[in-house]
Each structure stands twice: as C-alpha cells, then as structure tokens.
Scaffold this motif. Structure first.
Motif, PDB file in Angstrom:
ATOM      1  N   PRO A 117       0.823  -1.216   0.000  1.00  0.00           N
ATOM      2  CA  PRO A 117       0.000   0.000   0.000  1.00  0.00           C
ATOM      3  C   PRO A 117       0.853   1.261   0.000  1.00  0.00           C
ATOM      4  CG  PRO A 117      -0.877  -1.595   1.544  1.00  0.00           C
ATOM      5  CD  PRO A 117       0.424  -2.141   1.074  1.00  0.00           C
ATOM      6  N   GLY A 118       0.548   2.166  -0.907  1.00  0.00           N
ATOM      7  CA  GLY A 118       1.270   3.432  -0.980  1.00  0.00           C
ATOM      8  C   GLY A 118       2.631   3.359  -1.613  1.00  0.00           C
ATOM      9  N   LYS A 119       2.997   2.178  -2.125  1.00  0.00           N
ATOM     10  CA  LYS A 119       4.319   2.024  -2.736  1.00  0.00           C
ATOM     11  C   LYS A 119       4.183   1.588  -4.190  1.00  0.00           C
ATOM     12  CE  LYS A 119       6.857   0.960   1.491  1.00  0.00           C
ATOM     13  NZ  LYS A 119       7.845   0.045   2.121  1.00  0.00           N
ATOM     14  N   GLU A 120       5.249   1.779  -4.935  1.00  0.00           N
ATOM     15  CA  GLU A 120       5.259   1.341  -6.323  1.00  0.00           C
ATOM     16  C   GLU A 120       5.455  -0.171  -6.401  1.00  0.00           C
ATOM     17  OE1 GLU A 120       7.099   5.355  -8.437  1.00  0.00           O
ATOM     18  OE2 GLU A 120       8.185   3.463  -8.530  1.00  0.00           O
ATOM     19  N   ALA A 180       2.150  -7.451   1.100  1.00  0.00           N
ATOM     20  CA  ALA A 180       1.895  -6.795  -0.184  1.00  0.00           C
ATOM     21  C   ALA A 180       0.987  -7.696  -1.010  1.00  0.00           C
ATOM     22  CB  ALA A 180       3.203  -6.552  -0.941  1.00  0.00           C
ATOM     23  N   VAL A 181       0.551  -7.166  -2.139  1.00  0.00           N
ATOM     24  CA  VAL A 181      -0.066  -7.998  -3.175  1.00  0.00           C
ATOM     25  C   VAL A 181       1.059  -8.462  -4.102  1.00  0.00           C
ATOM     26  CG1 VAL A 181      -1.711  -8.112  -5.061  1.00  0.00           C
ATOM     27  CG2 VAL A 181      -2.237  -6.741  -3.024  1.00  0.00           C
ATOM     28  N   GLY A 204      11.063  -4.102 -14.840  1.00  0.00           N
ATOM     29  CA  GLY A 204       9.619  -4.276 -14.769  1.00  0.00           C
ATOM     30  C   GLY A 204       8.883  -3.843 -16.010  1.00  0.00           C
ATOM     31  N   ARG A 205       9.428  -2.870 -16.718  1.00  0.00           N
ATOM     32  CA  ARG A 205       8.757  -2.358 -17.914  1.00  0.00           C
ATOM     33  C   ARG A 205       8.825  -3.335 -19.084  1.00  0.00           C
ATOM     34  NH1 ARG A 205      11.203   2.193 -15.775  1.00  0.00           N
ATOM     35  NH2 ARG A 205      13.058   1.905 -17.070  1.00  0.00           N
TER      36      ARG A 205
END
Length: 124
Positions: A41-44, A92-93, A108-109
């Motif tokens: 939450p709230g993070k990239e 995290a998810v 990641g891209r």
C-alpha cells in the motif's frame, strides 16, 4: 496472449514460509521469461525475482536474496516463488508476470502480461 493466475497467498506470522504459484495458459510457457512482483500500500510495484525461459538463470532484488527462490516447471506451465523467513515488511499484493522478448527480464517495464495478484500478509 497468455493468462496468469496466482495462488498461495495468505496470512502468516513473521518467520513463516509461503509458496506462491502462478499457473499460465494460452501459449507455450517456455516462450516466456517470468517474474514475481509485489506492491505494498502506498508504494510502487517492484520486481522481486525473475527467471529465464528455460529456468537456467535467475535474478533477485537485494531485499529478498537468500529468503525467496523463484523456480519454474515448464511441463506444468507454472512458476513458483518460495518465500522463507517472512517479515511484516513483506506484506503486499504479489503478482506474476510474463515477458516475450527477453531471455531474462530484470526490468519491470519489459513485462507484457500480468496476473491479478494474491495477497500476502505477515503479522508480527
């Protein structure tokens, strides 16, 4: 097109282990480099681990080295993330992703396809 479905998340205490699975369908699994990501939450969203198309090479971000292990079974069209010594900050998810262009995708891209995620919660 490839479909990805994660499973294996849950609520555990600090120090416990979990194994996440990502089942894929749609195209030849060995054509894809695979990765595991997480987003708190709230993070990239961050890349945690990646594995090459035939599983001979792996990559880990420093924060999970020695604790997490990525593997794949091309006969089962599945990639795994074994997570040991879990910490509350691992909450995290968790997502798996597939890339078609690179033998090993550590950016990641680079990833083209994503699962919907599975929640991992680690209590202290």
């Amino acid at each position: 097109q490839v479909q990805l479905v994660e499973s294996g998340g849950g609520l555990v205490q600090a120090g416990a282990s979990l194994r996440l699975s990502c089942a894929t369908s749609g195209r030849t699994f060995s054509n894809y480099a695979m990765g595991w990501f997480r987003q708190a939450p709230g993070k990239e969203r961050e890349l945690l681990a990646a594995i090459s198309k035939i599983g001979t090479r792996t990559y880990y971000v420093d924060s999970v080295k020695g604790r997490f292990t990525i593997s794949r079974d091309n006969a089962k069209n599945t990639v795994y993330l074994q997570m040991n010594s879990l910490k509350p900050e691992d909450t995290a998810v968790y997502y798996c992703a597939a890339d078609t262009d690179y033998a090993l995708a550590i950016n990641g891209r680079q990833y083209d396809y994503w699962g919907q995620g599975t929640q991992v919660t680690v209590s202290s």
